[in-house]
Scaffold this active site. Structure first.
Site: not given
Length: 309
Positions: A130, A9-10, A31, A17, A12-13, A15
């Site tokens: 955040d 799905l995606g 995740k 998902v 990021g920094g 790891g």
């Protein structure tokens, strides 16, 4: 559960998902954090804090894995992904994903209600630190849910100001007192600043600090839009096709500008933010001009980071 991590799905920094499916047919987002011995505290922090929550505007943690260096968080699946996919004009898919002003408004109110729950509805106050478009997930009805509690802190008892060794958050959204204590104490008002900066990006359809724009005065969007509101000029925003749209945009802008006041004591509480958003436009006063500009964006702000002072 994830069919050998086939449906990503995606990234990021932290790891990747992946989409998964439980035995009862329920879809989940898994995740998977990068395998390392670092950030264990952040992982355990997220599990400990989010397991305390239960709210329509907070993502549900359904399980986790913590086995030596292998760590994963299992969340409810959000079909529409994260908010940033729908708001930035530079996104090549934005033409197909442009959200109407009524939807943007409902998302802003939903996020505020989620923050209100964290600040006032739990048995201990939770500060997120955040709040940004990347960390707002949208279900099939575009109901927003706050996610990613890796940097969150529990505020014990009735304390409003907490002690913190370093700055935490994402450049461009962090409240000034988070990276420089001369501006005041770190508190729930720091989340209010994050929220205001995020809603301004929702309104402008762009990053608040953008050096690629044609006009120098437009580089920092909050100052540019403040002048438009102050002089009662045309807002010049995309998609304003009715008087109702314009009223929604003005309300979101005025509330956001109060949220990003430099002095934390000048910012409204999140309950006041909800009241302002749901009240009439005529009852809102224009805030003083926020005099700080956002620090220049760097490559590190694309992911969440804790920075030492």
């Amino acid at each position: 559960m994830t069919n050998s991590f086939k449906d990503k799905l995606g990234q990021g920094g932290y790891g990747g998902v992946y989409k998964g499916k439980l035995q009862d047919g329920c879809f989940v987002a898994v995740k998977v954090l990068k395998e390392s011995k670092g950030n264990v505290e952040e992982f355990l922090n997220e599990v400990a804090i989010i397991s305390r929550t239960s709210h329509v505007n907070i993502v549900t943690l359904m399980g986790f894995c913590f086995e030596e260096s292998k760590r994963a968080l299992i969340y409810e699946f959000m079909p529409n992904g994260s908010l940033e996919k729908f708001i930035y004009k530079e996104n090549p898919l934005i033409a197909d994903r442009q959200l109407g002003w009524e939807t943007l408004y409902k998302i802003a109110v939903g996020i505020a209600r989620g923050l209100e729950y964290l600040h006032r509805g739990c048995n201990t106050r939770i500060l997120h630190f955040d709040i940004k478009p990347h960390n707002i997930l949208l279900d099939e009805n575009f109901c927003p849910k706050i996610s990613d509690f890796g940097l969150a802190r529990i505020c014990p008892g009735e304390e409003s100001v907490i002690s913190m060794l370093g700055a935490r958050g994402t450049v461009g959204y962090m409240a000034p007192e988070v990276f420089c204590r001369n501006f005041g104490g770190v508190s729930h008002k720091s989340d209010i600043y994050n929220y205001g900066m995020m809603v301004l990006e929702m309104v402008g359809g762009r990053k608040n600090f953008d050096v690629s724009v044609d006009c120098v005065s437009e580089i920092y969007f909050p100052h540019w839009i403040y002048k438009r509101i102050e002089l009662d000029e045309e807002l010049g925003l995309q998609g304003l096709i009715s008087k109702e749209d314009e009223e929604i945009a003005k309300k979101m802008i005025i509330v956001s500008l109060w949220c990003i006041q430099t002095d934390p004591s000048s910012r409204p509480s999140i309950s006041k933010v909800v009241d302002m958003l749901e009240g009439s436009l005529d009852s809102l006063q224009i805030s003083p001009k926020p005099f700080l500009s956002s620090p220049p964006r760097t490559t590190v702000d694309s992911s969440t980071a804790t920075m030492s002072l």
